[in-house]
Enzyme design. Structure first.
Site, mmCIF file in Angstrom:
data_model
loop_
_atom_site.group_PDB
_atom_site.id
_atom_site.type_symbol
_atom_site.label_atom_id
_atom_site.label_comp_id
_atom_site.label_asym_id
_atom_site.label_seq_id
_atom_site.Cartn_x
_atom_site.Cartn_y
_atom_site.Cartn_z
ATOM 1 N N CYS A 1 38.727 24.962 -2.681
ATOM 2 C CA CYS A 1 39.127 26.276 -2.169
ATOM 3 C C CYS A 1 38.505 26.511 -0.803
ATOM 4 O O CYS A 1 37.285 26.419 -0.652
ATOM 5 C CB CYS A 1 38.636 27.389 -3.081
ATOM 6 S SG CYS A 1 39.013 27.137 -4.798
ATOM 7 N N CYS B 1 43.470 25.371 -2.634
ATOM 8 C CA CYS B 1 43.496 26.835 -2.666
ATOM 9 C C CYS B 1 42.952 27.325 -1.335
ATOM 10 O O CYS B 1 42.008 26.730 -0.808
ATOM 11 C CB CYS B 1 42.617 27.333 -3.819
ATOM 12 S SG CYS B 1 42.488 29.134 -3.882
ATOM 13 N N CYS C 1 34.027 39.111 10.613
ATOM 14 C CA CYS C 1 35.299 39.638 10.102
ATOM 15 C C CYS C 1 35.420 41.114 10.471
ATOM 16 O O CYS C 1 34.468 41.880 10.299
ATOM 17 C CB CYS C 1 35.363 39.458 8.586
ATOM 18 S SG CYS C 1 36.921 40.026 7.895
ATOM 19 N N ARG D 1 37.837 32.672 -14.301
ATOM 20 C CA ARG D 1 36.708 31.999 -13.636
ATOM 21 C C ARG D 1 35.471 32.879 -13.587
ATOM 22 O O ARG D 1 35.506 33.998 -13.072
ATOM 23 C CB ARG D 1 37.094 31.567 -12.214
ATOM 24 C CG ARG D 1 35.971 30.759 -11.555
ATOM 25 C CD ARG D 1 36.383 30.119 -10.240
ATOM 26 N NE ARG D 1 37.615 29.376 -10.396
ATOM 27 C CZ ARG D 1 38.728 29.599 -9.712
ATOM 28 N NH1 ARG D 1 38.759 30.535 -8.804
ATOM 29 N NH2 ARG D 1 39.794 28.880 -9.930
ATOM 30 N N CYS E 1 30.509 42.616 1.462
ATOM 31 C CA CYS E 1 30.665 41.287 2.063
ATOM 32 C C CYS E 1 29.705 41.007 3.213
ATOM 33 O O CYS E 1 29.663 41.754 4.203
ATOM 34 C CB CYS E 1 32.106 41.098 2.535
ATOM 35 S SG CYS E 1 32.379 39.412 3.132
ATOM 36 N N CYS F 1 34.593 45.589 4.177
ATOM 37 C CA CYS F 1 34.302 45.459 2.737
ATOM 38 C C CYS F 1 32.798 45.608 2.486
ATOM 39 O O CYS F 1 32.003 44.826 3.025
ATOM 40 C CB CYS F 1 34.801 44.115 2.218
ATOM 41 S SG CYS F 1 36.485 43.733 2.770
ATOM 42 N N CYS G 1 45.579 33.190 -7.333
ATOM 43 C CA CYS G 1 44.222 33.344 -7.849
ATOM 44 C C CYS G 1 43.794 34.737 -7.433
ATOM 45 O O CYS G 1 43.667 35.013 -6.237
ATOM 46 C CB CYS G 1 43.327 32.267 -7.224
ATOM 47 S SG CYS G 1 41.575 32.514 -7.571
HETATM 48 N N1 SAM Z 1 38.808 37.441 4.065
HETATM 49 C C1 SAM Z 1 39.580 37.069 2.967
HETATM 50 C C2 SAM Z 1 39.781 38.186 1.971
HETATM 51 O O1 SAM Z 1 39.003 39.137 1.935
HETATM 52 O O2 SAM Z 1 40.724 38.106 1.210
HETATM 53 C C3 SAM Z 1 39.060 35.854 2.221
HETATM 54 C C4 SAM Z 1 37.577 35.661 2.041
HETATM 55 S S1 SAM Z 1 36.727 36.904 1.084
HETATM 56 C C5 SAM Z 1 35.035 36.504 1.341
HETATM 57 C C6 SAM Z 1 37.073 36.394 -0.605
HETATM 58 C C7 SAM Z 1 36.505 37.210 -1.733
HETATM 59 O O3 SAM Z 1 35.125 36.959 -1.888
HETATM 60 C C8 SAM Z 1 36.581 38.712 -1.653
HETATM 61 O O4 SAM Z 1 37.837 39.211 -1.991
HETATM 62 C C9 SAM Z 1 35.552 39.146 -2.690
HETATM 63 O O5 SAM Z 1 36.167 39.319 -3.933
HETATM 64 C C10 SAM Z 1 34.593 37.947 -2.744
HETATM 65 N N2 SAM Z 1 33.252 38.334 -2.283
HETATM 66 C C11 SAM Z 1 32.857 38.525 -1.012
HETATM 67 N N3 SAM Z 1 31.568 38.897 -0.955
HETATM 68 C C12 SAM Z 1 31.119 38.942 -2.228
HETATM 69 C C13 SAM Z 1 29.869 39.275 -2.815
HETATM 70 N N4 SAM Z 1 28.826 39.663 -2.090
HETATM 71 N N5 SAM Z 1 29.758 39.221 -4.161
HETATM 72 C C14 SAM Z 1 30.827 38.839 -4.919
HETATM 73 N N6 SAM Z 1 32.026 38.515 -4.411
HETATM 74 C C15 SAM Z 1 32.184 38.577 -3.080
HETATM 75 FE FE1 SF4 Z 2 36.389 40.001 5.697
HETATM 76 FE FE2 SF4 Z 2 34.607 39.683 3.786
HETATM 77 FE FE3 SF4 Z 2 36.398 41.617 3.594
HETATM 78 FE FE4 SF4 Z 2 37.193 39.008 3.367
HETATM 79 S S1 SF4 Z 2 35.847 40.135 1.973
HETATM 80 S S2 SF4 Z 2 38.180 40.657 4.522
HETATM 81 S S3 SF4 Z 2 35.724 38.081 4.788
HETATM 82 S S4 SF4 Z 2 34.796 41.477 5.157
#
Ligand code: SAM
Ligand code: SF4
Ligand code: DTB
Length: 327
Positions: free
Chosen positions: A110, A141, A66, A273, A73, A70, A201
């Site tokens: 989801c 979802c 990606c 949740r 992530c 973040c 959500c």
């Molecule tokens: N890329 C899209 C986005 O960011 O909206 C969808 C997938 S992203 C992985 C979905 C959510 O997963 C993120 O908004 C975050 O809240 C959650 N998430 C990702 N990594 C995480 C982690 N290490 N611990 C807890 N929640 C996490």
């Molecule tokens: Fe990409 Fe992870 Fe950020 Fe979603 S949360 S936008 S998958 S880096």
């Protein structure tokens, strides 16, 4: 007592309550733990079956690489987490996972994709997936990143029920966690999803080193969406080696439970949740989260890329607590 009045006057609709300012929410955080739990149970019992937990299963339909940064992530291309990237999953594999989720008792399926924002072609593929999963008799979802004008309508027409898009934290702390998009971008996508008639959500992550005021700021943002989200995932950070937040200090367990209770009080009709992070919580702590008003979990051995409690372990927990899942 001001808090008592606010709790009592929060409407039994999805309309936001003007009283839920950051200061009002901080007053909830400051309540003695037992009083906060009592208020949360009162609200919970007024609107929900207190012994019922909704089950949602997760599947990563496009993993890794990606472009966003973040800090929490494992799927960001900026962090070296050793994760193997995968292209969009073939439809048959997705349907096999959805059928299994349904057989295991999930009500909602989801699908998550590690995209900043889907292209028109990617959205066409996801729309077909949604229609097929919906035809299995599951709520659908997806979480695909930011949506451009018209994309939410296309998903709605395909039969999508919920769009997941988290605000993650307060506007003030957001810049310390993500720099490749703005808070307002997230609000714009949420607005598009709601305008297209999708249910939303939307929640966040705690345990990223944010302050209590930041947690209150996140909840104020969520509770003041109009309407507030139908589902509110509260994630406890899953610390993944290689991500910048791997070394973040653990959040105090009772502060986490307070956050759940406050989400319940401020968004009475929402499904709150208990999301990522259950793998490192013992059963007593999870029970306390249910008592605080959490009435939904991610069910299945895997979240997107990290482990979740085994379904057999969850089933045993439900039995010990006398919880039913409607399955
Ligand atoms: N890329 C899209 C986005 O960011 O909206 C969808 C997938 S992203 C992985 C979905 C959510 O997963 C993120 O908004 C975050 O809240 C959650 N998430 C990702 N990594 C995480 C982690 N290490 N611990 C807890 N929640 C996490
Ligand atoms: Fe990409 Fe992870 Fe950020 Fe979603 S949360 S936008 S998958 S880096
Ligand atoms: C949400 O709030 N949490 C889920 C879901 N929505 C998409 C994702 C949790 C991801 C945890 C880290 C991982 O497994 O990659």
């Amino acid at each position: 007592m001001v808090i008592e009045e606010l709790v009592r006057s929060t409407p039994a609709t999805a309309a936001s309550h003007p009283g839920w300012t950051i200061e009002g929410i901080l007053e909830l955080y400051a309540l003695p733990f037992m009083d906060l739990m009592h208020q949360a149970q009162r609200v919970h019992r007024r609107h929900h079956d207190p012994n019922r937990i909704q089950l949602a299963s997760l599947l990563s339909i496009k993993t890794g690489s990606c472009p966003e940064d973040c800090a929490y992530c494992p799927q960001s291309s900026r962090h070296d987490t050793g994760l193997e990237s995968e292209n969009l999953m073939p439809i048959e594999e997705v349907l096999a996972a959805a059928r299994k989720a349904k057989a295991d008792g999930a009500q909602r399926f989801c699908m998550g994709a590690a995209w900043r924002s889907p292209t028109a072609r990617q959205l066409d593929s996801v729309a077909s997936l949604v229609a097929e999963v919906k035809a299995l008799g599951l709520e659908t979802c997806v979480t695909l990143g930011m949506l451009k004008p018209g994309q939410a309508e296309q998903l709605h027409d395909a039969g999508l029920d919920y769009y997941n898009h988290n605000l993650d934290t307060s506007p003030e702390f957001y810049g310390s966690i993500i720099t490749t998009r703005q808070y307002q971008d997230r609000l714009d996508t949420l607005g598009r999803a709601q305008a297209a008639g999708l249910k939303v959500c939307c929640g966040g992550i705690v345990g990223m080193g944010e302050s209590r005021r930041d947690r209150a700021g996140l909840i104020a943002q969520l509770a003041n969406l109009s309407p507030y989200p139908e589902s509110v995932p509260i994630n406890n950070l899953v610390k993944v080696p290689g991500t910048p937040l791997d070394g973040a200090p653990d959040i105090d367990a009772f502060e986490f439970v307070r956050t759940i209770a406050i989400a319940r009080i401020t968004m009475p009709l929402a499904a709150v949740r208990l999301s990522a992070g259950r793998e490192t919580m013992d059963e007593a702590l999870q029970a306390l989260c249910f008592l605080a008003g959490a009435n939904s979990i991610f069910y299945g051995d895997q979240l997107l890329t990290t482990p979740n409690p085994q379904t057999g372990r969850d089933a045993m927990l439900f039995e010990r607590l006398g919880l039913n899942t409607g399955a």
